[in-house]
Design a protein around this motif. Structure first.
Motif, PDB file in Angstrom:
ATOM      1  N   CYS A 246      44.737  46.728  34.977  1.00 44.30           N
ATOM      2  CA  CYS A 246      44.647  46.902  33.379  1.00 44.30           C
ATOM      3  C   CYS A 246      44.593  45.283  33.081  1.00 44.30           C
ATOM      4  N   ALA A 247      45.223  44.321  33.582  1.00 35.64           N
ATOM      5  CA  ALA A 247      45.280  43.073  33.183  1.00 35.64           C
ATOM      6  C   ALA A 247      43.775  42.411  32.985  1.00 35.64           C
ATOM      7  N   SER A 248      43.005  42.872  33.934  1.00 35.45           N
ATOM      8  CA  SER A 248      41.653  42.353  34.232  1.00 35.45           C
ATOM      9  C   SER A 248      40.799  42.659  33.204  1.00 35.45           C
ATOM     10  N   ARG A 249      41.230  43.298  31.993  1.00 36.96           N
ATOM     11  CA  ARG A 249      40.186  43.610  31.095  1.00 36.96           C
ATOM     12  C   ARG A 249      40.331  42.394  29.818  1.00 36.96           C
ATOM     13  N   PHE A 250      41.123  41.297  30.235  1.00 37.90           N
ATOM     14  CA  PHE A 250      41.271  40.266  29.423  1.00 37.90           C
ATOM     15  C   PHE A 250      39.819  39.705  29.218  1.00 37.90           C
TER      16      PHE A 250
ATOM     17  N   GLY B  34      49.283  43.852  41.724  1.00 37.81           N
ATOM     18  CA  GLY B  34      48.478  44.698  42.802  1.00 37.81           C
ATOM     19  C   GLY B  34      47.349  44.092  43.182  1.00 37.81           C
ATOM     20  N   ASP B  35      46.449  43.466  42.208  1.00 38.61           N
ATOM     21  CA  ASP B  35      45.088  42.615  42.410  1.00 38.61           C
ATOM     22  C   ASP B  35      45.427  40.998  42.982  1.00 38.61           C
ATOM     23  N   GLY B  36      46.383  40.743  42.609  1.00 36.51           N
ATOM     24  CA  GLY B  36      46.754  39.430  43.114  1.00 36.51           C
ATOM     25  C   GLY B  36      47.579  39.369  44.321  1.00 36.51           C
ATOM     26  N   LEU B  37      48.410  40.433  44.531  1.00 37.31           N
ATOM     27  CA  LEU B  37      49.466  40.183  45.520  1.00 37.31           C
ATOM     28  C   LEU B  37      49.194  41.217  46.679  1.00 37.31           C
ATOM     29  N   SER B  38      48.282  42.078  46.617  1.00 36.30           N
ATOM     30  CA  SER B  38      47.999  42.931  47.626  1.00 36.30           C
ATOM     31  C   SER B  38      46.512  42.726  48.109  1.00 36.30           C
ATOM     32  N   ILE B  39      45.584  43.262  47.634  1.00 35.74           N
ATOM     33  CA  ILE B  39      44.325  42.911  48.213  1.00 35.74           C
ATOM     34  C   ILE B  39      43.744  41.651  48.173  1.00 35.74           C
ATOM     35  N   GLY B  40      44.119  40.941  46.995  1.00 38.13           N
ATOM     36  CA  GLY B  40      43.881  39.591  46.860  1.00 38.13           C
ATOM     37  C   GLY B  40      44.858  38.471  47.067  1.00 38.13           C
ATOM     38  N   ALA B  41      45.931  38.819  47.905  1.00 36.90           N
ATOM     39  CA  ALA B  41      46.876  37.901  48.236  1.00 36.90           C
ATOM     40  C   ALA B  41      46.237  36.939  49.076  1.00 36.90           C
ATOM     41  N   ASN B  42      45.476  37.029  49.791  1.00 35.69           N
ATOM     42  CA  ASN B  42      44.994  35.857  50.781  1.00 35.69           C
ATOM     43  C   ASN B  42      44.109  34.957  49.991  1.00 35.69           C
ATOM     44  N   HIS B  43      43.322  35.411  49.137  1.00 38.60           N
ATOM     45  CA  HIS B  43      42.533  34.475  48.423  1.00 38.60           C
ATOM     46  C   HIS B  43      43.443  33.622  47.446  1.00 38.60           C
ATOM     47  N   LEU B  44      44.545  34.404  46.695  1.00 41.44           N
ATOM     48  CA  LEU B  44      45.346  33.664  45.757  1.00 41.44           C
ATOM     49  C   LEU B  44      46.247  32.452  46.639  1.00 41.44           C
ATOM     50  N   ILE B  45      46.776  32.653  47.787  1.00 39.67           N
ATOM     51  CA  ILE B  45      47.383  31.888  48.502  1.00 39.67           C
ATOM     52  C   ILE B  45      46.602  30.489  48.837  1.00 39.67           C
TER      53      ILE B  45
ATOM     54  N   GLY C 135      40.198  39.898  38.092  1.00 40.09           N
ATOM     55  CA  GLY C 135      39.451  41.031  39.043  1.00 40.09           C
ATOM     56  C   GLY C 135      39.805  42.492  38.884  1.00 40.09           C
ATOM     57  N   ILE C 136      40.456  43.171  39.377  1.00 42.85           N
ATOM     58  CA  ILE C 136      40.446  44.780  39.080  1.00 42.85           C
ATOM     59  C   ILE C 136      41.945  45.166  38.542  1.00 42.85           C
TER      60      ILE C 136
ATOM     61  N   PHE D  89      34.423  36.314  33.506  1.00 43.01           N
ATOM     62  CA  PHE D  89      33.699  37.202  34.511  1.00 43.01           C
ATOM     63  C   PHE D  89      34.999  38.311  34.727  1.00 43.01           C
ATOM     64  N   HIS D  90      34.548  39.619  34.845  1.00 44.36           N
ATOM     65  CA  HIS D  90      35.272  40.485  35.421  1.00 44.36           C
ATOM     66  C   HIS D  90      34.740  40.805  36.658  1.00 44.36           C
ATOM     67  N   THR D  91      35.450  40.222  37.510  1.00 43.87           N
ATOM     68  CA  THR D  91      35.001  40.605  38.736  1.00 43.87           C
ATOM     69  C   THR D  91      35.370  41.658  39.988  1.00 43.87           C
ATOM     70  N   ILE D  92      35.426  41.474  41.179  1.00 45.92           N
ATOM     71  CA  ILE D  92      35.887  42.325  42.081  1.00 45.92           C
ATOM     72  C   ILE D  92      37.477  42.317  42.630  1.00 45.92           C
ATOM     73  N   HIS D  93      37.615  43.371  42.870  1.00 47.83           N
ATOM     74  CA  HIS D  93      39.413  43.464  43.353  1.00 47.83           C
ATOM     75  C   HIS D  93      39.550  42.489  44.187  1.00 47.83           C
ATOM     76  N   GLY D  94      40.569  41.563  43.945  1.00 47.89           N
ATOM     77  CA  GLY D  94      41.224  40.598  44.761  1.00 47.89           C
ATOM     78  C   GLY D  94      40.573  39.313  44.781  1.00 47.89           C
ATOM     79  N   ARG D  95      39.355  39.383  44.293  1.00 48.49           N
ATOM     80  CA  ARG D  95      38.325  38.285  44.774  1.00 48.49           C
ATOM     81  C   ARG D  95      38.339  37.248  43.652  1.00 48.49           C
ATOM     82  N   ALA D  96      38.798  37.494  42.795  1.00 46.89           N
ATOM     83  CA  ALA D  96      38.871  36.323  41.415  1.00 46.89           C
ATOM     84  C   ALA D  96      39.138  35.008  41.634  1.00 46.89           C
ATOM     85  N   PRO D  97      40.118  34.683  42.613  1.00 44.77           N
ATOM     86  CA  PRO D  97      40.310  33.341  43.267  1.00 44.77           C
ATOM     87  C   PRO D  97      38.997  32.650  43.613  1.00 44.77           C
TER      88      PRO D  97
END
Length: 339
Positions: free
Chosen positions: A62-66, A105-116, A59-60, A75-83
């Motif tokens: 520091c880790a997302s540069r992987f 931040g990416d996975g448990l804030s804006i992306g928490a819903n998608h990750l769950i 997603g977005i 794919f370097h995608t958009i904030h929180g939507r990587a799932p």
């Protein structure tokens, strides 16, 4: 001729360097991401999977540069939507091994819903959640996992929100593989990753990762080799919960809490709880907040159940078997018109 033919058919031997891209790795000096990247490259070279079948999605943050730093598809995608992207890839190309790299931040804030929902569906995706308890890319704001009282640019008087516990989130979302590792653990972390890669279903690994610039030292008590034995406990199914120098301390898991026991006799040793990968024990171990109780590291929970992508594929296969008409006939079925 037959021997020559066999040699041509053998799979190429891969090493970690085969998974390093030609991009310059740009993280802050001392960042824990460097150690995690090396661990991932080592793990990929040990898996019996063709190189072209790996894909990394981020997603977005520091880790997302992987994905840039791995010589795989990515794919370097958009904030929180990587799932969501990872789920789509797995459904479209089930033969691929899909890894998702995200942060607290990416996975448990804006992306928490998608990750769950990724976890409760049990999509066959491997999730690496780098937890440094801070927003690093945006220069040091408190994140969903920041400890109460942490002073940052967005919490100058100290964070007042109760932090999310990533392991508890994953267990509550019915994730079928839940684990925790430490960025600089060059033995334990790759071992967890290999087990996660082989698991059929969503594998979730929380990785304690040091942010050298904005939250340095958040995990010093367990990252430091000199203190790690005393302050962490490795979860090994079927083995007693022992820790400390020479394994002279242990845990007794009671229904109402966890007791630390000094091992001074055979009777003491026999009283120590044997770790079992069941949900009730996983919840108890993940809930530890007492600073006098060691931090659990390893696989908290694992179960086998049908994957989302596998069940979708079954539906597709059944639909193909039961088809009455072709796709072309479906598209031209009923009323059509020309414009």
């Amino acid at each position: 001729m037959q021997n020559e033919k066999k040699l041509h058919l053998q799979k190429p031997m891969l090493n970690p360097q085969d998974f390093a891209s030609n991009q310059e790795v740009r993280w802050c000096p001392g960042c824990g991401d460097y150690a995690i990247l090396k661990a991932v490259q080592r793990v990929l070279s040990q898996l019996d999977t063709p190189k072209e079948n790996f894909v990394f999605v981020s997603g977005i943050g520091c880790a997302s540069r992987f994905p840039y730093y791995l010589s795989t598809y990515g794919f370097h995608t958009i904030h929180g939507r990587a799932p969501c992207i990872a789920t789509g890839i797995k459904l479209a190309k089930p033969e691929l091994q899909v890894w998702l790299v995200t942060g607290d931040g990416d996975g448990l804030s804006i992306g928490a819903n998608h990750l769950i929902h990724l976890m409760r569906r049990n999509v066959n995706v491997k999730v690496l959640l780098f937890n440094n308890q801070i927003y690093g890319l945006t220069k040091g704001q408190y994140s969903p996992t920041s400890e109460v009282g942490l002073k940052t640019k967005s919490s100058p008087f100290g964070a007042i929100e109760s932090p999310l516990n990533p392991i508890m989130v994953a267990l509550a979302a019915q994730c079928s593989f839940v684990a925790r590792g430490i960025d600089i653990d060059a033995v334990g972390l790759p071992d967890i990753m290999i087990k996660a890669a082989k698991h059929q279903g969503t594998s979730f690994i929380e990785i304690y990762q040091n942010c050298h610039v904005f939250n340095d030292g958040a995990f010093d008590s367990i990252r430091d080799k000199g203190a790690r034995d005393a302050n962490t406990i490795t979860l090994i199914p079927g083995q007693p919960l022992l820790f400390g120098k020479d394994s002279k301390r242990g845990l007794i898991v009671h229904p109402h809490g966890i007791e630390v026991k000094e091992i001074e006799s055979q009777q003491d040793l026999e009283s120590i709880t044997v770790y079992e990968s069941n949900l009730a024990m996983a919840v108890q171990l993940a809930s530890i907040k007492d600073p006098n109780v060691p931090v659990p590291i390893g696989i908290f929970y694992q179960e086998e159940r049908p994957t989302f992508d596998g069940q979708i594929q079954n539906h597709i296969d059944k639909a193909k078997q039961d088809k009455k008409i072709s796709l072309e006939e479906v598209l031209n079925h009923g009323h059509t018109w020309e414009i």
